[in-house]
Design a protein around this motif. Structure first.
Motif, short mmCIF file in Angstrom:
data_model
loop_
_atom_site.label_atom_id
_atom_site.label_comp_id
_atom_site.label_asym_id
_atom_site.label_seq_id
_atom_site.Cartn_x
_atom_site.Cartn_y
_atom_site.Cartn_z
N GLU A 1 0.86 -1.08 0.18
CA GLU A 1 0.14 -0.56 -0.24
C GLU A 1 1.08 1.13 0.39
OE1 GLU A 1 -3.63 0.89 -0.36
OE2 GLU A 1 -3.88 -1.65 -0.77
N PRO A 2 -0.01 1.59 -0.62
CA PRO A 2 -0.15 2.61 -2.09
C PRO A 2 0.58 1.44 -3.36
CG PRO A 2 1.02 4.38 -1.70
CD PRO A 2 1.16 3.76 -0.70
N HIS B 1 -7.80 -7.42 -3.38
CA HIS B 1 -7.60 -5.69 -3.09
C HIS B 1 -9.77 -5.61 -3.74
CE1 HIS B 1 -3.79 -4.34 -3.17
NE2 HIS B 1 -3.68 -4.75 -4.34
#
Length: 370
Positions: A20-21, A46
């Protein structure tokens, strides 16, 4: 699923794909190294199952590969009951004006483009993960490159892009740069290492009939598991399948003129072991993953349209065996000066000796079978 440890590509790619990101990734890894499981895991991680619209999009070059990836998604996502999967492939007709509620869409470029742009079944702006599988084939397939780029341009800026390819020529690289902004890059092992676990032989014959005889001799000795036999033309493939059936073998035939549903059914039967031998043309050289295949036979050596050795296809064909580092066996049928020349050039390319095998000598066959 029987994975006890990650394969090399999984070990390298997963931390990046799950970070993440989200990170973009271009990864190269031979077929049979577990890359499908890797990007499927990324998609499943995700996805928000409570949101009833497409969030992950995977492009495959063929209907068969789309189905195969779909199977992996179903297997890995089986404890995720609210998760649904849609196939955007030719022949999957939906009512105009409806929106899709499945969270993962997997399909071929033409149909996916229609679903996003023309029919508006999918809102591309809501896609979080975009996977391009077998990018090298995508680029080589007429029109797919252009369609893939058009699909990618509709996606949101923060969409995660994952591009997988078994090879990395310049064409793949140029394409990747158009599609994947600021990518991480993973390039894994050279193709030669794939060949370490596969024993390669050739058999000298004078004509097609002798090749057939050699095949029957081999077959008597190597009925350990399943075999795929590759032919250059549909005509040879159907002739060979008929001859083998006449000899009493359980044979499946797979070739390009069959409709996709027929192809899927044939592969399914082969996968379930209903037929021990699959006779096919190049349509099957990539990505078809049947665990029990221990022998690949090149009834005809792979050549390109100019008659030069097609090393790429050779690697993909024989790579149907020896998956995940298991041992495999590849036997090449050579029936002329010309095909001997092709074989020599393939040997040189991979810098790996292909030994001669005498199929009339049963002891010798027994030896390689063990």
């Amino acid at each position: 699923m029987g994975f006890n440890r990650p394969s090399k590509i999984q070990e390298n790619a997963l931390p990046l794909m799950l970070a993440e990101p989200p990170q973009n990734l271009i990864a190269q890894s031979q077929s049979g190294t577990g890359k499908t499981a890797a990007f499927v895991l990324a998609m499943l991680s995700h996805v928000e199952p409570t949101n009833r619209y497409p969030q992950c999009l995977c492009l495959s070059p063929t209907y068969e590969l789309a189905l195969q990836t779909g199977k992996v998604i179903e297997q890995m996502g089986k404890f995720y009951p609210e998760l649904k999967l849609a196939y955007a492939v030719r022949g999957n007709k939906l009512e105009r004006g409806q929106k899709i509620s499945e969270q993962i869409v997997i399909g071929t470029p033409g149909t996916v483009l229609d679903w996003c742009a023309k029919l508006r079944f999918i809102d591309p702006k809501k896609i979080k993960v975009f996977v391009l599988d077998e990018a090298d084939v995508m680029i080589a397939t007429q029109g797919y490159q252009d369609q893939s780029i058009r699909i990618q341009r509709m996606l949101p800026r923060n969409c995660q892009m994952l591009l997988f390819s078994a090879t990395f020529e310049d064409s793949v690289w140029n394409f990747a740069q158009k599609v994947v902004p600021e990518p991480n890059i993973i390039k894994l092992k050279r193709e030669e290492e794939t060949l370490d676990t596969i024993k390669q032989y050739y058999v000298l014959c004078n004509n097609r009939e002798e090749k057939f005889q050699a095949l029957c001799n081999l077959y008597g000795a190597i009925t350990i598991a399943q075999a795929i036999i590759f032919c250059h033309t549909r005509k040879t493939a159907s002739w060979l399948a008929a001859e083998l059936s006449r000899e009493g073998h359980q044979v499946a035939l797979l070739s390009g003129e069959m409709v996709v549903e027929q192809r899927a059914a044939v592969i399914e039967r082969f996968r379930e072991g209903k037929e021990k031998v699959l006779v096919t043309t190049n349509v099957c050289a990539r990505g078809i993953d049947v665990e029990q295949v221990s022998v690949v036979i090149n009834f005809d050596l792979p050549v390109d349209k100019d008659g030069n050795p097609d090393n790429e296809t050779y690697l993909h064909r024989i790579g149907r065996t020896g998956r995940f580092g298991k041992r495999g066996l590849a036997v090449n049928m050579v029936d002329s000066k010309h095909s001997m020349n092709i074989l020599n050039r393939i040997q040189e390319h991979f810098n790996k000796k292909i030994e001669r095998l005498d199929t009339d000598d049963l002891d010798e066959i027994e030896k390689i079978a063990n």
